[in-house]
Scaffold this motif. Sequence first.
Motif, PDB file in Angstrom:
ATOM      1  N   THR A 340      -0.516  10.320  12.323  1.00 25.35           N
ATOM      2  CA  THR A 340       0.450  10.465  11.232  1.00 25.35           C
ATOM      3  C   THR A 340      -0.041  11.463  10.190  1.00 25.35           C
ATOM      4  OG1 THR A 340       1.180   8.181  11.564  1.00 25.35           O
ATOM      5  CG2 THR A 340       1.732   9.214   9.457  1.00 25.35           C
ATOM      6  N   ILE A 341      -1.314  11.363   9.792  1.00 23.14           N
ATOM      7  CA  ILE A 341      -1.854  12.269   8.781  1.00 23.14           C
ATOM      8  C   ILE A 341      -1.938  13.696   9.311  1.00 23.14           C
ATOM      9  CG2 ILE A 341      -3.823  12.737   7.280  1.00 23.14           C
ATOM     10  CD1 ILE A 341      -2.103  10.251   6.601  1.00 23.14           C
ATOM     11  N   ALA A 342      -2.263  13.847  10.589  1.00 23.08           N
ATOM     12  CA  ALA A 342      -2.301  15.195  11.174  1.00 23.08           C
ATOM     13  C   ALA A 342      -0.920  15.842  11.124  1.00 23.08           C
ATOM     14  CB  ALA A 342      -2.811  15.118  12.612  1.00 23.08           C
ATOM     15  N   VAL A 343       0.106  15.060  11.406  1.00 24.27           N
ATOM     16  CA  VAL A 343       1.481  15.572  11.320  1.00 24.27           C
ATOM     17  C   VAL A 343       1.813  15.962   9.884  1.00 24.27           C
ATOM     18  CG1 VAL A 343       3.912  14.913  11.530  1.00 24.27           C
ATOM     19  CG2 VAL A 343       2.298  14.366  13.370  1.00 24.27           C
ATOM     20  N   ALA A 360       7.549   6.565   6.877  1.00 23.78           N
ATOM     21  CA  ALA A 360       7.811   5.486   7.840  1.00 23.78           C
ATOM     22  C   ALA A 360       6.594   5.241   8.722  1.00 23.78           C
ATOM     23  CB  ALA A 360       9.028   5.843   8.692  1.00 23.78           C
ATOM     24  N   GLY A 361       5.953   6.315   9.179  1.00 25.14           N
ATOM     25  CA  GLY A 361       4.762   6.159  10.007  1.00 25.14           C
ATOM     26  C   GLY A 361       3.633   5.470   9.264  1.00 25.14           C
ATOM     27  N   ILE A 362       3.439   5.844   7.996  1.00 28.05           N
ATOM     28  CA  ILE A 362       2.394   5.212   7.187  1.00 28.05           C
ATOM     29  C   ILE A 362       2.718   3.743   6.949  1.00 28.05           C
ATOM     30  CG2 ILE A 362       1.389   5.163   4.869  1.00 28.05           C
ATOM     31  CD1 ILE A 362       1.558   8.218   4.863  1.00 28.05           C
ATOM     32  N   GLY A 363       3.974   3.462   6.626  1.00 26.63           N
ATOM     33  CA  GLY A 363       4.368   2.093   6.323  1.00 26.63           C
ATOM     34  C   GLY A 363       4.131   1.130   7.469  1.00 26.63           C
ATOM     35  N   LEU A 364       4.406   1.568   8.681  1.00 27.84           N
ATOM     36  CA  LEU A 364       4.290   0.663   9.832  1.00 27.84           C
ATOM     37  C   LEU A 364       2.855   0.225  10.097  1.00 27.84           C
ATOM     38  CD1 LEU A 364       6.849   2.280  12.308  1.00 27.84           C
ATOM     39  CD2 LEU A 364       7.034   0.043  11.191  1.00 27.84           C
ATOM     40  N   VAL A 365       1.859   1.055   9.707  1.00 26.54           N
ATOM     41  CA  VAL A 365       0.465   0.694   9.988  1.00 26.54           C
ATOM     42  C   VAL A 365      -0.318   0.289   8.748  1.00 26.54           C
ATOM     43  CG1 VAL A 365       0.313   2.104  12.049  1.00 26.54           C
ATOM     44  CG2 VAL A 365      -0.240   3.129   9.844  1.00 26.54           C
ATOM     45  N   LEU A 366       0.216   0.564   7.560  1.00 34.82           N
ATOM     46  CA  LEU A 366      -0.549   0.358   6.332  1.00 34.82           C
ATOM     47  C   LEU A 366      -0.895  -1.112   6.099  1.00 34.82           C
ATOM     48  CD1 LEU A 366      -1.755   1.331   3.666  1.00 34.82           C
ATOM     49  CD2 LEU A 366       0.537   1.258   2.674  1.00 34.82           C
ATOM     50  N   GLY A 367       0.117  -1.958   5.992  1.00 31.52           N
ATOM     51  CA  GLY A 367      -0.128  -3.356   5.663  1.00 31.52           C
ATOM     52  C   GLY A 367      -0.935  -4.084   6.708  1.00 31.52           C
ATOM     53  N   GLY A 368      -0.614  -3.863   7.977  1.00 31.96           N
ATOM     54  CA  GLY A 368      -1.300  -4.573   9.043  1.00 31.96           C
ATOM     55  C   GLY A 368      -2.761  -4.206   9.161  1.00 31.96           C
TER      56      GLY A 368
END
Length: 456
Positions: A340-343, A360-368
């Motif tokens: 995600t960060i590379a994109v 959206a990409g950050i949100g899906l992995v941030l909390g978990g």
Amino acid sequence: MSAQTVAEDGAERAVRRREQRGWYWYDWANSVYSTSVLTVFLGPYLTSVAKAAADVDGFVHPLGIPVRAGSFYAYAVSASLLLSVLAMPMAGALADRTGRKKPLLGFCAYTGAAATTGMFFLGGERYLLGGALLVIANVSFVVSMMLYNSFLPQIAEPDERDAVSSRGWAFGYASGALVLVANLALYAGHDSFGVSEGTAVRICLASAGLWWGGFSLIPLRRLRDRRAAADGPPGKGAAGAPLGQGWRQLRETLRHMRRHPLTLSFLLAYLVYNDGVQTVITQASVYGSEELELDQTTLIVAILLVQVLAAAGALLMGRLARRYGAQRTVLGSLVAWALTIAVGYFLPAKAPVWFFGLAAGIGLVLGGSQALSRSLFSHLVPRGKEAEYFSAYEMSDRGVSWLGPLVFGVAYQLTGSYRDAILSLVAFFVVGFVLLARVPVRRAILAAGNPVPDRI
């Protein structure tokens, strides 16, 4: 099993559930500071205040040191995290030795809430005031999170912790999303409310402090202090613990942790990949406004999207952890972070749709990734050492996460481009993945003297 034993177990579970529900509310209370202040408003606003105070070459001079105005916020965040490293050992040692974590949590919560509320007076060229309030609020926030996290192994059984930790993060992200909706309404419609854009931002900042302080009352009423650890030095009570004792205890804790090298291995991995996470959280709005030329309304909507998806992502990853284990789930999230960060490096300017996709990409992995890291570490803490070990964890979580913002600020100072800074963050996730994959978590739990959950 006798009826009396069953009744006692049921009563104990009921008390534990009540504490867990109270514990969730501190995530609800303080996440608004993390979201509205650190992630959305303060970075761009303090940067604009610093630029208003800058000389003709674009530099401000705090303490006589020339600093590019665009780097001031990143440096202030880095300074606050360095100071947190000094404060956490004292707070952690005091909490474990006295058993009075709850009053310390309350002190930190209300100091941070007061400093955040004071950001209403940030305006004009008062960048030094903004930097000072940021440092006070952020140190208080970090120390309070250390104390808050250290309650987890005391209020949840080993097989409950992934779920309890994930619910806490989800609760916090739901809170952040709710307040961001109100922030968006005020900011976007500031003319109809009869206030300027700058005043609307200052109201949003101050309201985060009021929210933090108000909802902190619930966990402070429901959480219980436990008796101090029995192996502490005699005669060191709450009133007599000097500040220097914190550093002595830190040395003792580090010596104790050397007997648990696998726990230290996990902390090293977490330190590396979480440095990337924290830098993304604190610098995303600056990257969006300064490099991608997006307006504040777009940034608020993007962060709101992160909050909604992070709440759902935390619960989803909690379920994945029950099936595949927390370690494998976190490793998968680190792969997603790196991609995600590379994109993000290649996002075009003035293109909100692409920025929303990144959010959206950050949100899906941030909390978990954060929730499961916290629950994983709770299994590696010897009983009676919760606050001390979680002070080390919080150093890895936020207290030692000064390197990412510092690198980010230096990269901009040298190149004048935030894209170069954002690309360097990929390395944090790659190296963190390699280090975490090498940790034998099951052996680490057994070495800490704790029961191993069915799936880890």
